[in-house]
Design a protein around this motif. Structure first.
Motif, mmCIF file in Angstrom:
data_model
loop_
_atom_site.group_PDB
_atom_site.id
_atom_site.type_symbol
_atom_site.label_atom_id
_atom_site.label_comp_id
_atom_site.label_asym_id
_atom_site.label_seq_id
_atom_site.Cartn_x
_atom_site.Cartn_y
_atom_site.Cartn_z
ATOM 1 N N ALA A 2 0.737 -1.081 0.119
ATOM 2 C CA ALA A 2 0.055 -0.073 0.180
ATOM 3 C C ALA A 2 0.839 1.393 0.006
ATOM 4 O O ALA A 2 0.665 2.123 -0.719
ATOM 5 N N GLU A 3 2.152 1.231 0.783
ATOM 6 C CA GLU A 3 2.696 2.321 0.776
ATOM 7 C C GLU A 3 3.594 2.770 -0.521
ATOM 8 O O GLU A 3 3.580 3.768 -0.913
ATOM 9 N N ARG A 4 3.753 1.650 -1.289
ATOM 10 C CA ARG A 4 4.600 1.892 -2.440
ATOM 11 C C ARG A 4 3.406 2.317 -3.444
ATOM 12 O O ARG A 4 3.840 3.232 -4.289
ATOM 13 N N GLU A 71 -5.829 5.308 3.593
ATOM 14 C CA GLU A 71 -4.929 4.218 2.904
ATOM 15 C C GLU A 71 -3.334 4.454 3.699
ATOM 16 O O GLU A 71 -2.788 3.313 3.945
ATOM 17 N N ALA A 72 -3.172 5.620 3.940
ATOM 18 C CA ALA A 72 -1.911 5.809 4.597
ATOM 19 C C ALA A 72 -1.711 5.204 5.914
ATOM 20 O O ALA A 72 -0.696 4.745 6.464
ATOM 21 N N GLU A 73 -2.734 5.233 6.683
ATOM 22 C CA GLU A 73 -2.882 4.698 8.210
ATOM 23 C C GLU A 73 -2.777 3.183 7.990
ATOM 24 O O GLU A 73 -1.947 2.672 8.795
ATOM 25 N N LEU A 77 0.143 0.865 9.691
ATOM 26 C CA LEU A 77 0.227 -0.474 10.588
ATOM 27 C C LEU A 77 0.747 -1.608 10.015
ATOM 28 O O LEU A 77 1.122 -2.144 10.705
ATOM 29 N N ALA A 78 0.699 -1.460 8.610
ATOM 30 C CA ALA A 78 1.486 -2.771 8.178
ATOM 31 C C ALA A 78 2.830 -2.584 8.235
ATOM 32 O O ALA A 78 3.754 -3.391 8.651
ATOM 33 N N LEU A 83 7.715 -4.387 11.732
ATOM 34 C CA LEU A 83 8.794 -4.114 12.722
ATOM 35 C C LEU A 83 8.499 -5.070 13.812
ATOM 36 O O LEU A 83 9.551 -5.514 14.284
ATOM 37 N N GLU A 84 7.471 -5.362 14.138
ATOM 38 C CA GLU A 84 6.978 -6.070 15.378
ATOM 39 C C GLU A 84 7.683 -7.605 15.038
ATOM 40 O O GLU A 84 8.357 -8.357 15.800
ATOM 41 N N GLU A 85 7.238 -8.115 13.772
ATOM 42 C CA GLU A 85 7.633 -9.342 13.551
ATOM 43 C C GLU A 85 9.175 -9.386 13.386
ATOM 44 O O GLU A 85 9.836 -10.613 13.732
ATOM 45 N N ARG A 86 9.989 -8.477 13.013
ATOM 46 C CA ARG A 86 11.437 -8.624 12.941
ATOM 47 C C ARG A 86 12.070 -8.672 14.501
ATOM 48 O O ARG A 86 12.835 -9.369 14.693
ATOM 49 N N ALA A 87 11.233 -7.915 15.359
ATOM 50 C CA ALA A 87 11.745 -7.940 16.818
ATOM 51 C C ALA A 87 11.724 -9.324 17.376
ATOM 52 O O ALA A 87 12.266 -9.751 18.328
ATOM 53 N N GLU A 88 10.383 -10.058 16.990
ATOM 54 C CA GLU A 88 10.258 -11.154 17.400
ATOM 55 C C GLU A 88 11.182 -12.255 16.870
ATOM 56 O O GLU A 88 10.907 -13.564 17.508
ATOM 57 N N ARG A 89 11.747 -12.297 15.874
ATOM 58 C CA ARG A 89 12.522 -13.478 15.243
ATOM 59 C C ARG A 89 13.907 -13.822 16.277
ATOM 60 O O ARG A 89 14.179 -12.980 16.873
ATOM 61 N N GLY A 90 14.167 -14.959 16.112
ATOM 62 C CA GLY A 90 15.216 -15.583 16.714
ATOM 63 C C GLY A 90 16.527 -15.104 16.226
ATOM 64 O O GLY A 90 17.494 -15.280 16.933
ATOM 65 N N VAL A 91 16.558 -14.481 14.780
ATOM 66 C CA VAL A 91 17.808 -14.209 14.451
ATOM 67 C C VAL A 91 17.669 -12.797 13.746
ATOM 68 O O VAL A 91 16.525 -12.392 13.475
ATOM 69 N N ASP A 92 18.648 -12.167 13.578
ATOM 70 C CA ASP A 92 18.476 -10.800 13.108
ATOM 71 C C ASP A 92 19.269 -10.616 11.720
ATOM 72 O O ASP A 92 20.601 -10.498 11.558
#
Length: 130
Positions: A2-4, A71-73, A77-78, A83-92
């Motif tokens: 959506a942002e693209r 749409e921007a909102e 949120l996406a 970002l939340e998914e990245r923070a929850e990963r076991g690896v970076d």
């Protein structure tokens, strides 16, 4: 996605010379894609997009374009979900340790390459969504 879509309509023609058949725009687009991959691979892309989208949402609200603001909102949120998914990963994968670099090398992945890190990050996100 959506942002693209949002930014493509707003910013797609900025800086493109007239009368070149879009060739300069295509070259600029490829260069922009390279910068996007590099920033994505460093993990700074989403924070910047959230800021950009927040400003776009405010501008849309100011102009009374509530559908565009919505749409921007949704895009904000996406990005936050990502970002939340990245923070929850076991690896970076965006900032791989030496051990991760070596493990990835065994599978033919060069995580020292920003493009490869970006692709792995994208695959992890798509897997998370499935």
């Amino acid at each position: 996605a959506a942002e693209r879509w949002l930014f493509a309509g707003c910013l797609g023609s900025i800086g493109r010379p007239l009368g070149d058949g879009g060739r300069a725009g295509a070259a600029a687009g490829a260069e922009s894609e390279e910068r996007s991959l590099a920033s994505h691979a460093q993990g700074i892309d989403l924070e910047q997009k959230i800021g950009d989208l927040s400003r776009l949402r405010e501008a849309c609200l100011f102009d009374g374009r509530t559908a565009d603001a919505q749409e921007a909102e949704e895009a904000i949120l996406a990005c936050r979900a990502r970002l939340e998914e990245r923070a929850e990963r076991g690896v970076d994968v965006l900032n791989p340790s030496q051990a991760l670099l070596e493990a990835a090398q065994q599978f033919g992945l060069d995580l020292s390459d920003p493009k490869a890190r970006g692709k792995v990050d994208q695959l992890l996100w798509e897997t998370h969504q499935a």
